[in-house]
Design a protein around this motif. Sequence first.
Motif, PDB file in Angstrom:
ATOM      1  N   ALA A  53     -11.470  31.759   2.303  1.00 38.33           N
ATOM      2  CA  ALA A  53     -12.210  30.641   1.707  1.00 38.33           C
ATOM      3  C   ALA A  53     -13.266  31.178   0.738  1.00 38.33           C
ATOM      4  CB  ALA A  53     -12.870  29.808   2.794  1.00 38.33           C
ATOM      5  N   ILE A  54     -13.380  30.510  -0.391  1.00 41.88           N
ATOM      6  CA  ILE A  54     -14.345  30.902  -1.410  1.00 41.88           C
ATOM      7  C   ILE A  54     -15.596  30.041  -1.241  1.00 41.88           C
ATOM      8  CG2 ILE A  54     -14.799  31.063  -3.889  1.00 41.88           C
ATOM      9  CD1 ILE A  54     -11.721  31.348  -4.247  1.00 41.88           C
ATOM     10  N   PRO A  55     -16.765  30.646  -1.085  1.00 37.08           N
ATOM     11  CA  PRO A  55     -17.999  29.867  -0.956  1.00 37.08           C
ATOM     12  C   PRO A  55     -18.206  28.955  -2.158  1.00 37.08           C
ATOM     13  CG  PRO A  55     -18.388  32.154  -0.364  1.00 37.08           C
ATOM     14  CD  PRO A  55     -17.008  32.081  -0.967  1.00 37.08           C
ATOM     15  N   SER A  56     -19.028  27.935  -1.970  1.00 35.27           N
ATOM     16  CA  SER A  56     -19.190  26.907  -2.994  1.00 35.27           C
ATOM     17  C   SER A  56     -20.197  27.252  -4.086  1.00 35.27           C
ATOM     18  CB  SER A  56     -19.588  25.586  -2.334  1.00 35.27           C
ATOM     19  OG  SER A  56     -20.816  25.760  -1.637  1.00 35.27           O
ATOM     20  N   SER A  57     -21.031  28.276  -3.895  1.00 34.63           N
ATOM     21  CA  SER A  57     -22.011  28.616  -4.931  1.00 34.63           C
ATOM     22  C   SER A  57     -21.884  30.091  -5.299  1.00 34.63           C
ATOM     23  CB  SER A  57     -23.434  28.335  -4.445  1.00 34.63           C
ATOM     24  OG  SER A  57     -23.819  29.280  -3.452  1.00 34.63           O
ATOM     25  N   ASP A  58     -22.292  30.408  -6.517  1.00 35.67           N
ATOM     26  CA  ASP A  58     -22.270  31.803  -6.963  1.00 35.67           C
ATOM     27  C   ASP A  58     -23.155  32.669  -6.069  1.00 35.67           C
ATOM     28  OD1 ASP A  58     -20.568  31.101  -8.971  1.00 35.67           O
ATOM     29  OD2 ASP A  58     -21.973  31.446 -10.616  1.00 35.67           O
ATOM     30  N   GLU A  59     -24.302  32.134  -5.674  1.00 35.73           N
ATOM     31  CA  GLU A  59     -25.217  32.876  -4.812  1.00 35.73           C
ATOM     32  C   GLU A  59     -24.529  33.246  -3.489  1.00 35.73           C
ATOM     33  OE1 GLU A  59     -29.285  31.907  -2.462  1.00 35.73           O
ATOM     34  OE2 GLU A  59     -29.336  31.529  -4.626  1.00 35.73           O
ATOM     35  N   ALA A  60     -23.836  32.300  -2.892  1.00 31.93           N
ATOM     36  CA  ALA A  60     -23.139  32.558  -1.627  1.00 31.93           C
ATOM     37  C   ALA A  60     -21.976  33.538  -1.829  1.00 31.93           C
ATOM     38  CB  ALA A  60     -22.620  31.245  -1.034  1.00 31.93           C
ATOM     39  N   ILE A  61     -21.333  33.469  -2.988  1.00 31.90           N
ATOM     40  CA  ILE A  61     -20.233  34.392  -3.279  1.00 31.90           C
ATOM     41  C   ILE A  61     -20.764  35.820  -3.400  1.00 31.90           C
ATOM     42  CG2 ILE A  61     -18.476  35.039  -4.985  1.00 31.90           C
ATOM     43  CD1 ILE A  61     -18.153  32.019  -5.577  1.00 31.90           C
ATOM     44  N   VAL A  62     -21.908  35.984  -4.055  1.00 39.23           N
ATOM     45  CA  VAL A  62     -22.507  37.316  -4.198  1.00 39.23           C
ATOM     46  C   VAL A  62     -22.875  37.878  -2.829  1.00 39.23           C
ATOM     47  CG1 VAL A  62     -24.528  38.580  -5.066  1.00 39.23           C
ATOM     48  CG2 VAL A  62     -23.318  36.976  -6.567  1.00 39.23           C
ATOM     49  N   VAL A  63     -23.485  37.055  -1.992  1.00 36.34           N
ATOM     50  CA  VAL A  63     -23.846  37.495  -0.636  1.00 36.34           C
ATOM     51  C   VAL A  63     -22.592  37.911   0.128  1.00 36.34           C
ATOM     52  CG1 VAL A  63     -24.760  36.718   1.600  1.00 36.34           C
ATOM     53  CG2 VAL A  63     -25.979  36.160  -0.517  1.00 36.34           C
ATOM     54  N   GLN A  64     -21.545  37.085   0.050  1.00 33.72           N
ATOM     55  CA  GLN A  64     -20.294  37.393   0.744  1.00 33.72           C
ATOM     56  C   GLN A  64     -19.684  38.691   0.215  1.00 33.72           C
ATOM     57  OE1 GLN A  64     -17.370  34.249   1.715  1.00 33.72           O
ATOM     58  NE2 GLN A  64     -15.889  35.477   0.556  1.00 33.72           N
ATOM     59  N   ALA A  65     -19.761  38.920  -1.089  1.00 29.49           N
ATOM     60  CA  ALA A  65     -19.189  40.134  -1.688  1.00 29.49           C
ATOM     61  C   ALA A  65     -19.844  41.386  -1.115  1.00 29.49           C
ATOM     62  CB  ALA A  65     -19.332  40.099  -3.205  1.00 29.49           C
ATOM     63  N   TYR A  66     -21.157  41.348  -0.944  1.00 26.68           N
ATOM     64  CA  TYR A  66     -21.858  42.487  -0.339  1.00 26.68           C
ATOM     65  C   TYR A  66     -21.492  42.636   1.137  1.00 26.68           C
ATOM     66  CZ  TYR A  66     -24.778  43.979  -4.226  1.00 26.68           C
ATOM     67  OH  TYR A  66     -25.220  44.504  -5.421  1.00 26.68           O
ATOM     68  N   GLU A  67     -21.473  41.525   1.846  1.00 27.51           N
ATOM     69  CA  GLU A  67     -21.169  41.577   3.279  1.00 27.51           C
ATOM     70  C   GLU A  67     -19.743  42.068   3.535  1.00 27.51           C
ATOM     71  OE1 GLU A  67     -22.057  37.623   4.634  1.00 27.51           O
ATOM     72  OE2 GLU A  67     -24.216  38.012   4.724  1.00 27.51           O
ATOM     73  N   ALA A  68     -18.805  41.709   2.658  1.00 31.67           N
ATOM     74  CA  ALA A  68     -17.409  42.110   2.831  1.00 31.67           C
ATOM     75  C   ALA A  68     -17.146  43.517   2.308  1.00 31.67           C
ATOM     76  CB  ALA A  68     -16.491  41.117   2.108  1.00 31.67           C
ATOM     77  N   GLY A  69     -18.103  44.078   1.602  1.00 28.67           N
ATOM     78  CA  GLY A  69     -17.907  45.419   1.043  1.00 28.67           C
ATOM     79  C   GLY A  69     -17.152  45.420  -0.274  1.00 28.67           C
ATOM     80  N   THR A  70     -16.989  44.257  -0.872  1.00 30.00           N
ATOM     81  CA  THR A  70     -16.320  44.171  -2.168  1.00 30.00           C
ATOM     82  C   THR A  70     -17.148  44.915  -3.218  1.00 30.00           C
ATOM     83  OG1 THR A  70     -15.446  42.009  -1.555  1.00 30.00           O
ATOM     84  CG2 THR A  70     -15.372  42.579  -3.900  1.00 30.00           C
ATOM     85  N   VAL A  71     -18.457  44.808  -3.101  1.00 24.51           N
ATOM     86  CA  VAL A  71     -19.373  45.520  -4.001  1.00 24.51           C
ATOM     87  C   VAL A  71     -20.426  46.243  -3.175  1.00 24.51           C
ATOM     88  CG1 VAL A  71     -19.056  43.939  -5.951  1.00 24.51           C
ATOM     89  CG2 VAL A  71     -20.868  43.495  -4.303  1.00 24.51           C
ATOM     90  N   LYS A  72     -21.003  47.264  -3.782  1.00 24.52           N
ATOM     91  CA  LYS A  72     -22.087  48.027  -3.174  1.00 24.52           C
ATOM     92  C   LYS A  72     -23.186  48.185  -4.208  1.00 24.52           C
ATOM     93  CE  LYS A  72     -18.867  50.914  -0.521  1.00 24.52           C
ATOM     94  NZ  LYS A  72     -18.385  52.295  -0.333  1.00 24.52           N
ATOM     95  N   THR A  73     -24.389  48.461  -3.746  1.00 26.88           N
ATOM     96  CA  THR A  73     -25.479  48.708  -4.682  1.00 26.88           C
ATOM     97  C   THR A  73     -25.206  49.994  -5.454  1.00 26.88           C
ATOM     98  OG1 THR A  73     -26.771  50.035  -3.127  1.00 26.88           O
ATOM     99  CG2 THR A  73     -27.162  47.629  -3.113  1.00 26.88           C
ATOM    100  N   ALA A  74     -25.825  50.131  -6.617  1.00 28.97           N
ATOM    101  CA  ALA A  74     -25.672  51.354  -7.408  1.00 28.97           C
ATOM    102  C   ALA A  74     -26.135  52.557  -6.597  1.00 28.97           C
ATOM    103  CB  ALA A  74     -26.467  51.238  -8.705  1.00 28.97           C
ATOM    104  N   GLU A  75     -27.203  52.407  -5.844  1.00 28.24           N
ATOM    105  CA  GLU A  75     -27.715  53.501  -5.011  1.00 28.24           C
ATOM    106  C   GLU A  75     -26.675  53.930  -3.983  1.00 28.24           C
ATOM    107  OE1 GLU A  75     -31.407  54.350  -1.918  1.00 28.24           O
ATOM    108  OE2 GLU A  75     -31.499  52.620  -3.234  1.00 28.24           O
TER     109      GLU A  75
END
Length: 195
Positions: A53-75
């Motif tokens: 399921a895709i979250p309804s807001s960009d903010e929630a999608i960004v949070v989910q992306a970090y939690e799922a490991g889709t993206v990581k911080t530059a550090e």
Amino acid sequence: MLIEITDAEMRALEYEIADPAFLYTSQIQGRAKALADQIVALEVDRCRKNGIAIPSSDEAIVVQAYEAGTVKTAERRLADELATQPPIDAPAEPGTLKAISRKQFALAVCQDGVISFDEALAWATVGTLPKILAGVLDMIPDDQVRQEAIMHLAASTQFERSHPLTPFVAYLLSSDEKTYDSAALDELWARAATL
């Protein structure tokens, strides 16, 4: 995030910019929006491919992306990359490469096109680190390791090829155009010793 500048720095900005705070805030917000769009695209693609399921807001999608490991911080990406780099071997014949001065090292790296002459001069004379080094060193998460590396590079008057930080510095200075593997590092050391 809070950016602190002196009154003199603010006055200098006001010489050219009517509202420095607005300008830089809008630039940061614009960059954040562009990066959020990239993250959203990556996460939406992952969700579609995996029936998630895709979250309804960009903010929630960004949070989910970090939690799922889709993206990581530059550090985190930098730390992961450094951890997976194969070590650069010590010189083939320990003791055959003499210590080189900070001036020799800076000039050799400048001649390789990795840093500018002005950066080499500032590094050699007053220890001001080139942008390529300073920017990446600032991203090292461990305070002690970061401080040791910065102090070594900025304050040492001589560099040993066998120093434990030498391979790390070689990695930081490497790019698509110039890679400092063990042989290239030995060559740099031998060449720098003649400058």
